[in-house]
Design a protein around this motif. Structure first.
Motif, mmCIF file in Angstrom:
data_model
loop_
_atom_site.group_PDB
_atom_site.id
_atom_site.type_symbol
_atom_site.label_atom_id
_atom_site.label_comp_id
_atom_site.label_asym_id
_atom_site.label_seq_id
_atom_site.Cartn_x
_atom_site.Cartn_y
_atom_site.Cartn_z
ATOM 1 N N TRP A 111 30.729 62.771 21.619
ATOM 2 C CA TRP A 111 29.373 62.421 22.015
ATOM 3 C C TRP A 111 28.602 61.797 20.850
ATOM 4 C CZ3 TRP A 111 30.348 67.723 24.187
ATOM 5 C CH2 TRP A 111 30.754 67.634 25.532
ATOM 6 N N ASP A 163 26.592 63.862 18.253
ATOM 7 C CA ASP A 163 27.467 64.772 17.502
ATOM 8 C C ASP A 163 28.183 64.009 16.385
ATOM 9 O OD1 ASP A 163 26.657 66.508 19.452
ATOM 10 O OD2 ASP A 163 28.648 67.225 19.977
ATOM 11 N N TYR A 195 20.095 62.317 19.154
ATOM 12 C CA TYR A 195 20.227 61.914 20.558
ATOM 13 C C TYR A 195 18.885 61.352 21.015
ATOM 14 C CZ TYR A 195 24.725 64.283 21.172
ATOM 15 O OH TYR A 195 26.035 64.654 21.084
ATOM 16 N N ASP A 207 21.311 65.047 30.001
ATOM 17 C CA ASP A 207 21.322 66.512 30.019
ATOM 18 C C ASP A 207 19.944 67.004 30.461
ATOM 19 O OD1 ASP A 207 23.962 66.636 29.313
ATOM 20 O OD2 ASP A 207 23.572 66.889 27.174
ATOM 21 N N TRP A 257 25.091 59.551 29.882
ATOM 22 C CA TRP A 257 24.851 60.812 30.606
ATOM 23 C C TRP A 257 23.462 61.350 30.261
ATOM 24 C CZ3 TRP A 257 23.818 63.605 26.487
ATOM 25 C CH2 TRP A 257 24.528 63.342 25.309
ATOM 26 N N TRP A 300 23.330 73.391 24.919
ATOM 27 C CA TRP A 300 24.520 72.904 24.221
ATOM 28 C C TRP A 300 24.441 73.252 22.731
ATOM 29 C CZ3 TRP A 300 28.465 70.158 26.707
ATOM 30 C CH2 TRP A 300 28.217 69.827 28.035
ATOM 31 N N SER A 301 25.580 73.429 22.098
ATOM 32 C CA SER A 301 25.608 73.665 20.650
ATOM 33 C C SER A 301 25.223 72.377 19.915
ATOM 34 C CB SER A 301 26.996 74.141 20.216
ATOM 35 O OG SER A 301 28.008 73.290 20.712
ATOM 36 N N ASP A 302 24.726 72.514 18.699
ATOM 37 C CA ASP A 302 24.325 71.364 17.867
ATOM 38 C C ASP A 302 23.391 70.437 18.625
ATOM 39 O OD1 ASP A 302 26.174 71.844 15.500
ATOM 40 O OD2 ASP A 302 27.605 71.798 17.156
ATOM 41 N N TYR A 303 22.343 71.017 19.189
ATOM 42 C CA TYR A 303 21.504 70.216 20.084
ATOM 43 C C TYR A 303 20.019 70.451 19.855
ATOM 44 C CZ TYR A 303 21.995 67.205 24.256
ATOM 45 O OH TYR A 303 22.040 66.138 25.134
ATOM 46 N N THR A 359 24.563 68.706 32.551
ATOM 47 C CA THR A 359 24.532 67.241 32.618
ATOM 48 C C THR A 359 24.274 66.823 34.070
ATOM 49 O OG1 THR A 359 26.062 67.177 30.771
ATOM 50 C CG2 THR A 359 25.911 65.170 32.091
#
Ligand code: N2P
Length: 361
Positions: free
Chosen positions: A235, A238, A305, A269, A267, A29-32, A77
């Protein structure tokens, strides 16, 4: 990440007769992640890392079901992982290559086993909730001091949305995130698999559709941070990254994340290795690197996260492990729900519904 890094390990591997320098392709995922970790991985292992990003489970799923994606590690996910496992998209993990599995957190492993029994195919990367990102001053300016910033009324009550449209509202472009929330708002089971119940989301969304500026699953981070929008249904991490970007820019924007009091989606991932991964061995090396306690903590400290790695917790910053919006307390946890995949028939209904919601007809 960079393809030019040649380390001693890579050179040694070549001398030892390996046919070529190893390469691992990761699709996340982006920004992760903290990108420093990508460089660290290359330096430590001598493996070239190609790191691509996406912001939609549907995009990833299309690649997984088509096959030959060329990726060695992907991050669906849980609910998507489950049906991709059933479709034969992944290979079983070779746990003998993953000594850092000892670091994982049984509490999260029990939850992810709901999607991947015995966690045969995947490890948890991160987990979180889907909720409300708000520019608190703007929202109070528009809706008053009592603005319902911790309630789904904020985004599903057309009267609120009509006013918020002035300062800008984004929704995730993700039916499996928005539909459960809309059902929850309507007092229905967020995980309902009854087509008649799910169809009720259509009229609700059509009422607020004129006030939604955009459906997009990654642009809202900067849009919130720079004051271009005042609300995002997005999310957890984010939104918290948006809060940080605004603070760093010192632009007078204050971003908050709220878990709606009626409940939110929780959720997971999961990192998994496609059945046709070009380099499964390097994929395992990557997974083991990620499960290192300090590496995992560095990633969570950067993206806000929570993760499924118990050993990492001692290295987490207090504003991460101590924030109930990231590591929910017992009370918040009781308010979180999870969802399971739609079967193919219902999935077609959901896809049709989503298309009509987005197009506003
Ligand atoms: C990271 C978004 C990850 C959460 N930008 C979606 N599963």
């Amino acid at each position: 990440m960079t393809k030019t890094l040649v380390t001693l390990t890579a050179a040694a591997a070549l001398c030892a007769g390996a046919v070529s320098a190893q390469e691992v392709r990761v699709y996340n995922w982006s920004d992760y992640i903290d990108e420093d970790l990508l460089t660290k991985f290359e330096e430590e292992t001598g493996i070239d890392l190609i790191y691509d990003v996406f912001d939609s489970n549907e995009v990833l799923e299309t690649k997984m079901l088509a096959g030959s994606s060329g990726y060695d590690v992907v991050v669906p996910t849980g609910s998507f992982l489950q049906r991709q496992i059933q479709a034969g998209a992944f290979q079983e993990l070779d746990k003998s290559q993953l000594p850092n599995l000892d670091n994982m957190w049984d509490v999260i492993q029990e939850r992810t086993a709901q999607y991947d029994p015995d966690n045969t195919y995947s490890i948890n990367y991160m987990w979180g909730t889907t909720g409300l990102g708000v520019n608190i001053d703007k929202v109070r300016e528009v809706l008053g001091e009592d603005a319902p910033v911790d309630s789904l009324d904020l985004i599903f009550d057309p009267e609120n949305m009509e006013k918020l449209a002035e300062c800008g509202v984004h929704f995730l472009d993700a039916p499996t995130e928005v539909i459960p929330a809309a059902l929850n708002y309507l007092g229905e089971d967020p995980n309902s698999k009854d087509p008649e119940v799910i169809e009720q989301v259509g009229p609700l969304m059509q009422e607020i559709r004129p006030y939604i500026q955009k459906f997009h699953s990654s642009e809202y981070i900067n849009a919130l941070a720079n004051g271009q929008i005042c609300v995002a249904f997005g999310w957890s991490g984010d939104v918290l990254q948006a809060r940080d970007r605004a603070a760093d820019a010192d632009n007078g924007v204050t971003v908050e994340y709220h878990i709606p009091k009626r409940g939110a989606l929780m959720w997971f991932d999961q990192m998994a290795i496609p059945v046709d991964a070009p380099n499964p061995e390097a994929a395992h090396t990557f997974l083991n690197f990620i499960m290192d306690a300090e590496n995992m903590a560095q990633a969570s400290n950067y993206v806000y996260y929570a993760n499924g790695n118990e050993a990492s917790q001692q290295y987490l910053n207090e504003d991460v492990i101590g924030d109930p919006a990231i590591y929910p307390d017992e009370e918040t946890l009781n308010n979180l729900y999870s969802v399971t995949p739609y079967d193919p028939r219902l999935q077609r209904t959901v896809t049709r519904l989503w298309t009509s919601i987005k197009s506003g007809v």
